[in-house]
Scaffold this motif. Structure first.
Motif, PDB file in Angstrom:
ATOM      1  N   THR A 239       6.861  10.362  -1.146  1.00  0.00           N
ATOM      2  CA  THR A 239       6.058   9.173  -1.452  1.00  0.00           C
ATOM      3  C   THR A 239       6.837   7.870  -1.398  1.00  0.00           C
ATOM      4  O   THR A 239       6.316   6.825  -1.760  1.00  0.00           O
ATOM      5  CB  THR A 239       5.412   9.321  -2.841  1.00  0.00           C
ATOM      6  OG1 THR A 239       6.450   9.572  -3.811  1.00  0.00           O
ATOM      7  CG2 THR A 239       4.423  10.484  -2.857  1.00  0.00           C
ATOM      8  N   SER A 240       8.074   7.919  -0.950  1.00  0.00           N
ATOM      9  CA  SER A 240       8.851   6.685  -0.782  1.00  0.00           C
ATOM     10  C   SER A 240       9.778   6.826   0.411  1.00  0.00           C
ATOM     11  O   SER A 240      10.198   7.944   0.751  1.00  0.00           O
ATOM     12  CB  SER A 240       9.666   6.370  -2.041  1.00  0.00           C
ATOM     13  OG  SER A 240      10.746   7.271  -2.187  1.00  0.00           O
ATOM     14  N   TRP A 241      10.088   5.703   1.028  1.00  0.00           N
ATOM     15  CA  TRP A 241      10.996   5.731   2.167  1.00  0.00           C
ATOM     16  C   TRP A 241      12.388   6.199   1.734  1.00  0.00           C
ATOM     17  O   TRP A 241      13.075   6.919   2.462  1.00  0.00           O
ATOM     18  CB  TRP A 241      11.083   4.362   2.827  1.00  0.00           C
ATOM     19  CG  TRP A 241      12.212   4.284   3.817  1.00  0.00           C
ATOM     20  CD1 TRP A 241      13.337   3.536   3.748  1.00  0.00           C
ATOM     21  CD2 TRP A 241      12.340   5.051   5.035  1.00  0.00           C
ATOM     22  NE1 TRP A 241      14.156   3.767   4.821  1.00  0.00           N
ATOM     23  CE2 TRP A 241      13.572   4.692   5.633  1.00  0.00           C
ATOM     24  CE3 TRP A 241      11.532   5.989   5.658  1.00  0.00           C
ATOM     25  CZ2 TRP A 241      14.002   5.246   6.818  1.00  0.00           C
ATOM     26  CZ3 TRP A 241      11.981   6.546   6.847  1.00  0.00           C
ATOM     27  CH2 TRP A 241      13.188   6.168   7.425  1.00  0.00           C
TER      28      TRP A 241
ATOM     29  N   GLU B  39      -0.961   6.780   6.024  1.00  0.00           N
ATOM     30  CA  GLU B  39      -1.588   5.874   5.066  1.00  0.00           C
ATOM     31  C   GLU B  39      -2.243   6.600   3.892  1.00  0.00           C
ATOM     32  O   GLU B  39      -2.488   5.995   2.853  1.00  0.00           O
ATOM     33  CB  GLU B  39      -2.642   5.006   5.774  1.00  0.00           C
ATOM     34  CG  GLU B  39      -2.068   4.138   6.895  1.00  0.00           C
ATOM     35  CD  GLU B  39      -1.089   3.088   6.374  1.00  0.00           C
ATOM     36  OE1 GLU B  39      -1.277   2.635   5.222  1.00  0.00           O
ATOM     37  OE2 GLU B  39      -0.152   2.734   7.098  1.00  0.00           O
ATOM     38  N   ASP B  40      -2.571   7.893   4.054  1.00  0.00           N
ATOM     39  CA  ASP B  40      -3.230   8.600   2.960  1.00  0.00           C
ATOM     40  C   ASP B  40      -2.718  10.027   2.877  1.00  0.00           C
ATOM     41  O   ASP B  40      -2.214  10.590   3.859  1.00  0.00           O
ATOM     42  CB  ASP B  40      -4.758   8.598   3.136  1.00  0.00           C
ATOM     43  CG  ASP B  40      -5.185   9.306   4.409  1.00  0.00           C
ATOM     44  OD1 ASP B  40      -5.389  10.535   4.359  1.00  0.00           O
ATOM     45  OD2 ASP B  40      -5.304   8.624   5.455  1.00  0.00           O
TER      46      ASP B  40
ATOM     47  N   LYS C  63       0.830  -1.195   0.000  1.00  0.00           N
ATOM     48  CA  LYS C  63       0.000   0.000   0.000  1.00  0.00           C
ATOM     49  C   LYS C  63       0.867   1.248   0.000  1.00  0.00           C
ATOM     50  O   LYS C  63       1.897   1.307   0.668  1.00  0.00           O
ATOM     51  CB  LYS C  63      -0.913  -0.012   1.231  1.00  0.00           C
ATOM     52  CG  LYS C  63      -1.948   1.096   1.225  1.00  0.00           C
ATOM     53  CD  LYS C  63      -2.896   0.952   2.406  1.00  0.00           C
ATOM     54  CE  LYS C  63      -3.940   2.050   2.397  1.00  0.00           C
ATOM     55  NZ  LYS C  63      -4.881   1.928   3.541  1.00  0.00           N
ATOM     56  N   GLN C  64       0.471   2.254  -0.777  1.00  0.00           N
ATOM     57  CA  GLN C  64       1.206   3.513  -0.854  1.00  0.00           C
ATOM     58  C   GLN C  64       1.228   4.210   0.502  1.00  0.00           C
ATOM     59  O   GLN C  64       0.194   4.327   1.164  1.00  0.00           O
ATOM     60  CB  GLN C  64       0.541   4.431  -1.875  1.00  0.00           C
ATOM     61  CG  GLN C  64       1.099   5.844  -1.916  1.00  0.00           C
ATOM     62  CD  GLN C  64       2.483   5.898  -2.527  1.00  0.00           C
ATOM     63  OE1 GLN C  64       2.665   5.509  -3.661  1.00  0.00           O
ATOM     64  NE2 GLN C  64       3.459   6.371  -1.772  1.00  0.00           N
ATOM     65  N   LYS C  65       2.412   4.655   0.906  1.00  0.00           N
ATOM     66  CA  LYS C  65       2.548   5.429   2.131  1.00  0.00           C
ATOM     67  C   LYS C  65       3.059   6.825   1.786  1.00  0.00           C
ATOM     68  O   LYS C  65       3.694   7.036   0.755  1.00  0.00           O
ATOM     69  CB  LYS C  65       3.501   4.741   3.110  1.00  0.00           C
ATOM     70  CG  LYS C  65       2.904   3.534   3.807  1.00  0.00           C
ATOM     71  CD  LYS C  65       3.796   3.084   4.940  1.00  0.00           C
ATOM     72  CE  LYS C  65       3.148   1.962   5.738  1.00  0.00           C
ATOM     73  NZ  LYS C  65       3.961   1.555   6.906  1.00  0.00           N
ATOM     74  N   PHE C  66       2.769   7.757   2.683  1.00  0.00           N
ATOM     75  CA  PHE C  66       3.198   9.135   2.508  1.00  0.00           C
ATOM     76  C   PHE C  66       4.008   9.540   3.735  1.00  0.00           C
ATOM     77  O   PHE C  66       3.549   9.383   4.864  1.00  0.00           O
ATOM     78  CB  PHE C  66       1.991  10.049   2.321  1.00  0.00           C
ATOM     79  CG  PHE C  66       1.158   9.684   1.124  1.00  0.00           C
ATOM     80  CD1 PHE C  66       1.435  10.238  -0.116  1.00  0.00           C
ATOM     81  CD2 PHE C  66       0.125   8.764   1.233  1.00  0.00           C
ATOM     82  CE1 PHE C  66       0.679   9.888  -1.229  1.00  0.00           C
ATOM     83  CE2 PHE C  66      -0.633   8.409   0.118  1.00  0.00           C
ATOM     84  CZ  PHE C  66      -0.348   8.972  -1.112  1.00  0.00           C
TER      85      PHE C  66
ATOM     86  N   SER D 293       5.288   8.316   8.874  1.00  0.00           N
ATOM     87  CA  SER D 293       4.564   7.850   7.693  1.00  0.00           C
ATOM     88  C   SER D 293       3.061   7.865   7.951  1.00  0.00           C
ATOM     89  O   SER D 293       2.600   7.686   9.085  1.00  0.00           O
ATOM     90  CB  SER D 293       5.001   6.426   7.330  1.00  0.00           C
ATOM     91  OG  SER D 293       4.621   5.510   8.339  1.00  0.00           O
TER      92      SER D 293
END
Length: 207
Positions: A19-21, A40-41, A3-6, A38
């Motif tokens: 948008t990426s670690w 979730e949305d 799932k995409q994390k922010f 981080s």
């Protein structure tokens, strides 16, 4: 599929939402007392970035939050930029100084019918261009989250109306945006921690 994390970075080499670690890690690695988390949305991440970090990750340790802390200090050598505006809009000027000595490096204005955010934006771009000419990767400090966000987006998202009185200023904005679009830089753009260090060294002292 993961799932995409922010990732929100409140304090780091650059602040904002990533948008990426891997991108987040670049901003916090080697940055003492970095603050990040981080989400979730995207909506929650935007809300968090606009809020105080302690609402999401707890209050900073006393050793960091005290103004006389010996372990949390501005990076030097570096330059600091700031803007001043008499009215909104009003007469605006900006400058850049040596963070440690407060020696003025550049000073522009006053310009008529400007805003503080525009001044902060132009000051950062001016600083980047000046440092590029010096072949320098020194960091730049700004106390404006808005201007730093505009730099990341490479566009001044001002709502100021263009009128004959500020035509020169809008020309400078266009030139700054063009410079950002055609140049790259490695200079860390850092948020000045006013709560801990006091006013940014480039402050005009008119509050």
């Amino acid at each position: 599929m993961a799932k995409q994390k922010f990732y929100v970075v409140w304090k780091g080499h650059q602040t904002g939402i990533f948008t990426s670690w891997a991108e987040c890690e670049k901003q916090i690695k080697g940055f003492e007392a970095a603050l990040y988390k981080s989400f979730e949305d995207l909506a929650t991440a935007k809300k968090a970035l606009a809020s105080k970090p302690h609402l999401y990750i707890g209050k900073p340790k006393t050793a960091i939050s005290k103004p006389n802390s010996t372990s949390y200090k501005p990076v030097v050598p570096s330059i600091s930029v700031d803007a001043a505006c008499a009215g909104n809009p009003g007469y605006m000027e900006y400058r850049g100084v040596d963070t440690q000595t407060k020696t003025e490096i550049f000073h522009q204005g006053p310009f008529t019918q400007g805003t503080n955010n525009i001044g902060e934006f132009l000051a950062i771009v001016h600083g980047l261009a000046w440092l590029q000419k010096q072949n320098s990767n020194l960091p730049i400090y700004s106390d404006s989250m808005t201007a730093l966000a505009w730099i990341r987006g490479k566009k001044a998202k001002t709502k100021l109306e263009q009128i004959p009185q500020n035509e020169v200023l809008f020309d400078l904005i266009a030139r700054a945006e063009t410079w950002l679009a055609h140049n790259s830089w490695e200079n860390p753009l850092l948020k000045w921690d006013t709560e801990v260090w006091g006013e940014i060294p480039a402050d005009f002292g008119r509050k």
